[in-house]
Design an enzyme around this catalytic site. Structure first.
Site: not given
Ligand code: CMX
Length: 439
Positions: A241, A271, A373
């Site tokens: 954002s 996000h 969140d």
């Molecule tokens: N549950 C399951 N799998 C997850 C996970 C979670 N909470 N967090 C990360 N992973 C997975 C990723 O999908 C990725 O999988 P692949 O390799 O199969 O694609 C792997 O773990 C590595 O990811 P990462 O490097 O740890 O995390 P990213 O930087 O790529 O992504 C985020 C960060 C927030 C998008 C991710 O942790 C996520 O999807 N979390 C759940 C959604 C969430 O809570 N979002 C809110 C974030 C805060 C905000 O912006 O408001």
């Protein structure tokens, strides 16, 4: 000019001089190397932006102008008899870089109250949507409609000198922030309360009035709003954002267009929409288990099921953070004071005990800890705000403070249009095989 605007301008002039001298002396200094993996994987860790309002440390969490969330809860002005910080004070801090006095926060409050009138055509735009439209879609459209009032767009059309862009961006920023609670409350009351709207109360602070227009007079809900609107305001510049607002603003799109871009990004489930997803996930888990208070064993099994189904556990993980988000902790502390026995709040705390080792055990999730969140929806639900689809709009109202304060800085510092270089996979293959750049 108001004194806050004067102060902002003098700080920005000083900062612009410092930046000029930094670039003159050290403009060719390399600050890091970039790997091919970073280029392909969401530009993680690449330093490519300047955002003056806040800085994120992977372990300590966010600092706004150097102040952590616990420090802000202590040091920012509060309403008389209240314990939570006024977001007006945080906005002042992000804008001018100094802790505000009570008078400063009151001044911002009064400025926003004076500018809060929303023209009827904005409500007409909202009314044109079917009730089923997601609140974030209605919110973004209303912001775009409000943009017809942009002073910056008009001044640009009239042909102003680039040295005074910041002045009109500042004016639009103050008006837009002032009007967001009314727009958000209108969407809420229209969608969930049969269009039974509540008129603003100009005597209340920005958050108190927002709570009032949503339909909540409980003082502890107003305190929650003050905390909520403070902690969601900013998370440095690279999140979707903030980056989207900054990027679109760099094309000299006005603050309404720029902020609307930020909000369409916030509406994504990875996000800001994650706050809605968390509550949906908890509700589905409770329904499947036929229990309002699942045990830690049941929660653990449900997390495994979610992962096996190839879904994310919402509210956990972060692109930068590597420890529990202090915004989660602040909400946990609020819950311990105001609603320690609420079953959903207790479930959130149980998830916090169970989820991290399971997520860590996957070996691939870099941050197994909760983000902001993971907690917010349970507190809102405690006070009766159960309409999960609306939660991201609350996040959006708060996020305006940080991204629009940053937009004022962008224009005051004269930052150029953003245009990073992209490559093709063919380019990447040739580069790594032959060490040669193509095209
Ligand atoms: N549950 C399951 N799998 C997850 C996970 C979670 N909470 N967090 C990360 N992973 C997975 C990723 O999908 C990725 O999988 P692949 O390799 O199969 O694609 C792997 O773990 C590595 O990811 P990462 O490097 O740890 O995390 P990213 O930087 O790529 O992504 C985020 C960060 C927030 C998008 C991710 O942790 C996520 O999807 N979390 C759940 C959604 C969430 O809570 N979002 C809110 C974030 C805060 C905000 O912006 O408001």
């Amino acid at each position: 000019m108001g004194y806050v605007k004067d102060l902002f301008k003098s700080k920005a002039d000083d900062q612009a001089k410092e930046i000029k001298s930094l670039i003159e002396q050290f403009g060719n200094t390399k600050i890091e190397d970039v790997t091919l993996a970073q280029v392909y994987q969401g530009m993680r860790g690449i330093t490519g932006l300047v955002t003056e309002t806040s800085l994120l440390d992977a372990n300590e969490g966010i600092r706004f102008r150097g102040f952590s969330i616990p420090e802000l809860r202590d040091k920012l002005p509060k309403v008389s008899g209240g314990n939570e910080p006024l977001p007006e004070g945080l906005f002042y801090l992000m804008l001018v870089g100094e802790l505000p006095t009570h008078e400063d926060a009151d001044h911002i409050s009064a400025t926003w109250a004076r500018r809060s009138h929303v023209p009827n055509y904005v409500f007409d735009v909202i009314e044109a949507f079917p009730l089923s439209a997601h609140p974030m879609t209605q919110f973004t459209a209303a912001i775009l409609a409000l943009g017809t009032e942009s002073k910056f767009a008009k001044a640009y059309n009239d042909g102003i000198n680039k040295k005074i862009y910041w002045d009109y961006i500042y004016e639009d920023t103050m008006t837009l922030i002032a009007r967001l609670p009314r727009i958000a409350a209108y969407i809420y009351r229209r969608k969930y309360k049969n269009g039974d709207h509540i008129q603003p109360d100009g005597m209340l602070d920005w958050s108190g009035n927002f709570a009032h227009m949503l339909g909540y007079e409980d003082e502890s809900f107003k305190e929650l709003m003050r905390l909520y609107l403070t902690i969601h305001a900013d998370h440095e510049g690279g999140n979707v954002s903030a980056h989207a607002t900054h990027l679109v603003g760099s094309a000299l799109s006005d603050p309404y267009l720029s902020f609307a871009a930020g909000m369409t990004g916030l509406a994504g489930p990875l996000h800001g929409l994650a706050n809605q997803e968390v509550m949906h996930w908890i509700r589905t888990m409770c329904a499947e288990l036929n229990s309002d208070a699942p045990t830690k064993e049941q929660i653990g099994a449900y997390i495994h099921k979610t992962l096996t189904e190839g879904k994310v556990v919402p509210g956990y993980g972060h692109a930068v953070l590597r420890k529990t988000d202090p915004r989660f902790t602040a909400q946990m502390e609020f819950g311990k004071t105001h609603c320690p026995d609420d079953p959903t709040v207790k479930t959130v705390w149980n998830i916090y005990e169970v989820a991290p080792p399971i997520l860590e055990g996957t070996g691939k999730i870099k941050n197994p800890w909760p983000n902001v969140d993971a907690h917010s929806g349970s507190l809102l639900k405690h006070y009766g705000l159960v309409e999960e689809d609306f939660y991201t709009v609350l996040f959006g109202v708060s996020r305006a403070l940080g991204v629009l304060a940053s937009l004022c800085w962008d224009r005051a510092l004269g930052f150029p249009i953003e245009r990073p270089k992209s490559i093709t996979t063919e380019w990447a293959k040739k580069f790594v095989m032959k060490g040669e750049k193509v095209g």
